[in-house]
Design a protein around this motif. Structure first.
Motif, PDB file in Angstrom:
ATOM      1  N   GLU A   8       0.841  -1.210   0.000  1.00 52.31           N
ATOM      2  CA  GLU A   8       0.000   0.000   0.000  1.00 52.31           C
ATOM      3  C   GLU A   8       0.873   1.256   0.000  1.00 52.31           C
ATOM      4  OE1 GLU A   8      -3.116   0.484  -0.543  1.00 52.31           O
ATOM      5  OE2 GLU A   8      -3.999  -1.486  -0.207  1.00 52.31           O
ATOM      6  N   ALA A   9       1.975   1.230   0.743  1.00 54.27           N
ATOM      7  CA  ALA A   9       2.895   2.375   0.761  1.00 54.27           C
ATOM      8  C   ALA A   9       3.526   2.574  -0.609  1.00 54.27           C
ATOM      9  CB  ALA A   9       3.974   2.164   1.832  1.00 54.27           C
ATOM     10  N   ARG A  10       3.907   1.481  -1.257  1.00 53.70           N
ATOM     11  CA  ARG A  10       4.485   1.582  -2.607  1.00 53.70           C
ATOM     12  C   ARG A  10       3.447   2.111  -3.592  1.00 53.70           C
ATOM     13  NH1 ARG A  10       8.576  -3.162  -4.256  1.00 53.70           N
ATOM     14  NH2 ARG A  10       8.944  -1.641  -5.901  1.00 53.70           N
ATOM     15  N   LYS A  15       1.297   6.424  -6.998  1.00 50.81           N
ATOM     16  CA  LYS A  15       0.168   7.281  -7.384  1.00 50.81           C
ATOM     17  C   LYS A  15       0.571   8.750  -7.306  1.00 50.81           C
ATOM     18  CE  LYS A  15      -4.141   6.142  -6.346  1.00 50.81           C
ATOM     19  NZ  LYS A  15      -5.342   5.725  -5.583  1.00 50.81           N
ATOM     20  N   GLU A  16       1.282   9.092  -6.252  1.00 49.70           N
ATOM     21  CA  GLU A  16       1.738  10.472  -6.082  1.00 49.70           C
ATOM     22  C   GLU A  16       2.732  10.841  -7.192  1.00 49.70           C
ATOM     23  OE1 GLU A  16       3.624  13.278  -2.545  1.00 49.70           O
ATOM     24  OE2 GLU A  16       3.060  11.213  -2.085  1.00 49.70           O
ATOM     25  N   PHE A  17       3.584   9.887  -7.556  1.00 49.64           N
ATOM     26  CA  PHE A  17       4.571  10.125  -8.604  1.00 49.64           C
ATOM     27  C   PHE A  17       3.904  10.328  -9.962  1.00 49.64           C
ATOM     28  CE2 PHE A  17       8.153   8.869 -11.422  1.00 49.64           C
ATOM     29  CZ  PHE A  17       9.092   9.774 -10.963  1.00 49.64           C
ATOM     30  N   VAL A  18       2.920   9.499 -10.282  1.00 52.88           N
ATOM     31  CA  VAL A  18       2.195   9.641 -11.553  1.00 52.88           C
ATOM     32  C   VAL A  18       1.471  10.985 -11.601  1.00 52.88           C
ATOM     33  CG1 VAL A  18       0.276   8.727 -12.941  1.00 52.88           C
ATOM     34  CG2 VAL A  18       1.994   7.164 -12.012  1.00 52.88           C
ATOM     35  N   ALA A  19       0.850  11.382 -10.494  1.00 53.99           N
ATOM     36  CA  ALA A  19       0.163  12.680 -10.442  1.00 53.99           C
ATOM     37  C   ALA A  19       1.163  13.821 -10.657  1.00 53.99           C
ATOM     38  CB  ALA A  19      -0.560  12.845  -9.109  1.00 53.99           C
ATOM     39  N   LEU A  20       2.338  13.694 -10.047  1.00 49.11           N
ATOM     40  CA  LEU A  20       3.370  14.710 -10.215  1.00 49.11           C
ATOM     41  C   LEU A  20       3.850  14.773 -11.662  1.00 49.11           C
ATOM     42  CD1 LEU A  20       5.177  16.814  -8.814  1.00 49.11           C
ATOM     43  CD2 LEU A  20       6.811  14.969  -8.408  1.00 49.11           C
ATOM     44  N   LEU A  21       3.977  13.626 -12.303  1.00 48.17           N
ATOM     45  CA  LEU A  21       4.386  13.600 -13.705  1.00 48.17           C
ATOM     46  C   LEU A  21       3.344  14.281 -14.594  1.00 48.17           C
ATOM     47  CD1 LEU A  21       5.917  10.022 -13.923  1.00 48.17           C
ATOM     48  CD2 LEU A  21       7.158  12.187 -14.079  1.00 48.17           C
ATOM     49  N   LYS A  22       2.068  14.150 -14.252  1.00 46.54           N
ATOM     50  CA  LYS A  22       1.026  14.845 -15.015  1.00 46.54           C
ATOM     51  C   LYS A  22       1.122  16.345 -14.801  1.00 46.54           C
ATOM     52  CE  LYS A  22      -1.988  10.907 -15.431  1.00 46.54           C
ATOM     53  NZ  LYS A  22      -3.251  10.274 -15.161  1.00 46.54           N
ATOM     54  N   GLU A  23       1.439  16.754 -13.584  1.00 42.54           N
ATOM     55  CA  GLU A  23       1.667  18.183 -13.313  1.00 42.54           C
ATOM     56  C   GLU A  23       2.849  18.686 -14.136  1.00 42.54           C
ATOM     57  OE1 GLU A  23       2.067  19.827  -9.289  1.00 42.54           O
ATOM     58  OE2 GLU A  23       1.011  18.039  -8.574  1.00 42.54           O
ATOM     59  N   GLU A  24       3.893  17.857 -14.197  1.00 44.71           N
ATOM     60  CA  GLU A  24       5.079  18.220 -14.962  1.00 44.71           C
ATOM     61  C   GLU A  24       4.731  18.379 -16.440  1.00 44.71           C
ATOM     62  OE1 GLU A  24       9.652  16.768 -14.979  1.00 44.71           O
ATOM     63  OE2 GLU A  24       8.185  15.209 -15.451  1.00 44.71           O
ATOM     64  N   GLN A  25       3.907  17.495 -16.970  1.00 44.38           N
ATOM     65  CA  GLN A  25       3.498  17.602 -18.365  1.00 44.38           C
ATOM     66  C   GLN A  25       2.772  18.921 -18.589  1.00 44.38           C
ATOM     67  OE1 GLN A  25       0.887  14.516 -19.842  1.00 44.38           O
ATOM     68  NE2 GLN A  25       0.890  15.342 -21.896  1.00 44.38           N
ATOM     69  N   LYS A  45      10.129  15.500  -7.562  1.00 41.94           N
ATOM     70  CA  LYS A  45      10.353  14.213  -8.242  1.00 41.94           C
ATOM     71  C   LYS A  45      11.487  13.449  -7.565  1.00 41.94           C
ATOM     72  CE  LYS A  45      10.478  13.649 -12.709  1.00 41.94           C
ATOM     73  NZ  LYS A  45      10.764  13.858 -14.147  1.00 41.94           N
ATOM     74  N   ASN A  46      12.542  14.154  -7.231  1.00 41.25           N
ATOM     75  CA  ASN A  46      13.678  13.515  -6.581  1.00 41.25           C
ATOM     76  C   ASN A  46      13.274  12.911  -5.231  1.00 41.25           C
ATOM     77  OD1 ASN A  46      16.508  12.843  -6.515  1.00 41.25           O
ATOM     78  ND2 ASN A  46      16.709  14.397  -4.925  1.00 41.25           N
ATOM     79  N   ALA A  47      12.493  13.652  -4.452  1.00 43.11           N
ATOM     80  CA  ALA A  47      12.053  13.146  -3.144  1.00 43.11           C
ATOM     81  C   ALA A  47      11.205  11.880  -3.305  1.00 43.11           C
ATOM     82  CB  ALA A  47      11.265  14.227  -2.404  1.00 43.11           C
ATOM     83  N   LEU A  48      10.299  11.876  -4.275  1.00 41.66           N
ATOM     84  CA  LEU A  48       9.467  10.690  -4.505  1.00 41.66           C
ATOM     85  C   LEU A  48      10.292   9.524  -5.036  1.00 41.66           C
ATOM     86  CD1 LEU A  48       6.236  12.320  -5.938  1.00 41.66           C
ATOM     87  CD2 LEU A  48       6.457  11.065  -3.790  1.00 41.66           C
ATOM     88  N   ALA A  49      11.263   9.810  -5.876  1.00 42.67           N
ATOM     89  CA  ALA A  49      12.122   8.744  -6.399  1.00 42.67           C
ATOM     90  C   ALA A  49      12.962   8.136  -5.281  1.00 42.67           C
ATOM     91  CB  ALA A  49      13.015   9.290  -7.512  1.00 42.67           C
ATOM     92  N   LEU A  50      13.456   8.968  -4.376  1.00 40.01           N
ATOM     93  CA  LEU A  50      14.225   8.453  -3.239  1.00 40.01           C
ATOM     94  C   LEU A  50      13.354   7.582  -2.345  1.00 40.01           C
ATOM     95  CD1 LEU A  50      16.397  11.564  -2.299  1.00 40.01           C
ATOM     96  CD2 LEU A  50      17.192   9.402  -3.287  1.00 40.01           C
ATOM     97  N   LYS A  51      12.115   8.008  -2.138  1.00 37.79           N
ATOM     98  CA  LYS A  51      11.178   7.215  -1.335  1.00 37.79           C
ATOM     99  C   LYS A  51      10.911   5.876  -2.025  1.00 37.79           C
ATOM    100  CE  LYS A  51       8.050   6.405   1.853  1.00 37.79           C
ATOM    101  NZ  LYS A  51       8.401   6.082   3.220  1.00 37.79           N
ATOM    102  N   ALA A  52      10.718   5.886  -3.332  1.00 38.84           N
ATOM    103  CA  ALA A  52      10.481   4.648  -4.080  1.00 38.84           C
ATOM    104  C   ALA A  52      11.682   3.719  -3.964  1.00 38.84           C
ATOM    105  CB  ALA A  52      10.185   4.959  -5.547  1.00 38.84           C
ATOM    106  N   SER A  56      11.697   0.028  -2.281  1.00 35.63           N
ATOM    107  CA  SER A  56      12.181  -1.116  -3.048  1.00 35.63           C
ATOM    108  C   SER A  56      13.234  -1.892  -2.263  1.00 35.63           C
ATOM    109  CB  SER A  56      12.743  -0.640  -4.389  1.00 35.63           C
ATOM    110  OG  SER A  56      13.177  -1.735  -5.150  1.00 35.63           O
ATOM    111  N   LYS A  57      14.135  -1.168  -1.611  1.00 33.33           N
ATOM    112  CA  LYS A  57      15.155  -1.819  -0.776  1.00 33.33           C
ATOM    113  C   LYS A  57      14.493  -2.582   0.370  1.00 33.33           C
ATOM    114  CE  LYS A  57      18.996   1.299  -1.699  1.00 33.33           C
ATOM    115  NZ  LYS A  57      19.876   2.341  -1.149  1.00 33.33           N
ATOM    116  N   GLU A  58      13.480  -1.970   0.986  1.00 30.51           N
ATOM    117  CA  GLU A  58      12.762  -2.638   2.069  1.00 30.51           C
ATOM    118  C   GLU A  58      12.071  -3.895   1.562  1.00 30.51           C
ATOM    119  OE1 GLU A  58      10.110   0.195   3.898  1.00 30.51           O
ATOM    120  OE2 GLU A  58      11.767   1.516   4.468  1.00 30.51           O
ATOM    121  N   THR A  59      11.503  -3.825   0.365  1.00 27.65           N
ATOM    122  CA  THR A  59      10.866  -5.005  -0.230  1.00 27.65           C
ATOM    123  C   THR A  59      11.891  -6.122  -0.355  1.00 27.65           C
ATOM    124  OG1 THR A  59       9.299  -3.665  -1.502  1.00 27.65           O
ATOM    125  CG2 THR A  59       9.659  -5.916  -2.258  1.00 27.65           C
TER     126      THR A  59
END
Length: 150
Positions: A8-10, A15-25, A45-52, A56-59
């Motif tokens: 759920e966290a991933r 979802k937040e990253f995709v929304a941000l990418l739409k804002e970027e577009q 974007k960098n903050a969300l990528a770091l969180k992702a 992923s490492k936790e997974t």
């Protein structure tokens, strides 16, 4: 944290990253690109990528503990065995949407940058030397060229 909570966290992060990418577009589709807005977008974007990356490492650490293969294969197998395959499929779908949207944004940015790059190359060719030195100041004035104030 349970595997379902982790997924759920991933999902939330994606979802937040995709929304941000739409804002970027939308930002790249404006007539005038604002530097401050682009910097803020890059930071978000960098903050969300770091969180992702952290998720992923936790997974992978969790998969190792449970003796599953790391990566997508192990996560999918655990999702199947944990009866949360639909949630895993949503994550895979969101990741694909993010990839496609990021490619679209890259193309938009390239389209905006290309004319500037071409104009700069043309001006440099016409001037016979670099227009600006490494310090950002006009190289023409440094070599006795025509003053921009004239």
């Amino acid at each position: 944290m349970s595997f379902i909570q982790h997924l759920e966290a991933r999902k939330s992060n994606l979802k937040e990253f995709v929304a941000l990418l739409k804002e970027e577009q939308a930002l790249y589709s404006t007539v005038i690109l604002l530097g401050d807005a682009m910097i803020e977008m890059a930071e978000r974007k960098n903050a969300l990528a770091l969180k992702a990356e952290q998720l992923s490492k936790e997974t992978n650490l969790g998969l190792i503990k449970l003796q599953y293969p790391t990566g997508r294969e192990g996560a999918q197998r655990l999702a199947e065995e944990s009866n949360c395959l639909p949630l895993w499929d949503e994550i895979v779908d969101l990741a694909m949407k993010a990839k496609v949207q990021n490619e679209v944004n890259g193309t938009l940015l390239q389209m905006r940058w290309q004319p500037t790059k071409q104009m700069s190359a043309l001006l440099q060719k016409l001037s016979g030397s670099a227009l600006y030195g490494p310090d950002g100041k006009s190289a023409r004035n440094a070599i006795g060229g025509v003053s921009a104030k004239a």
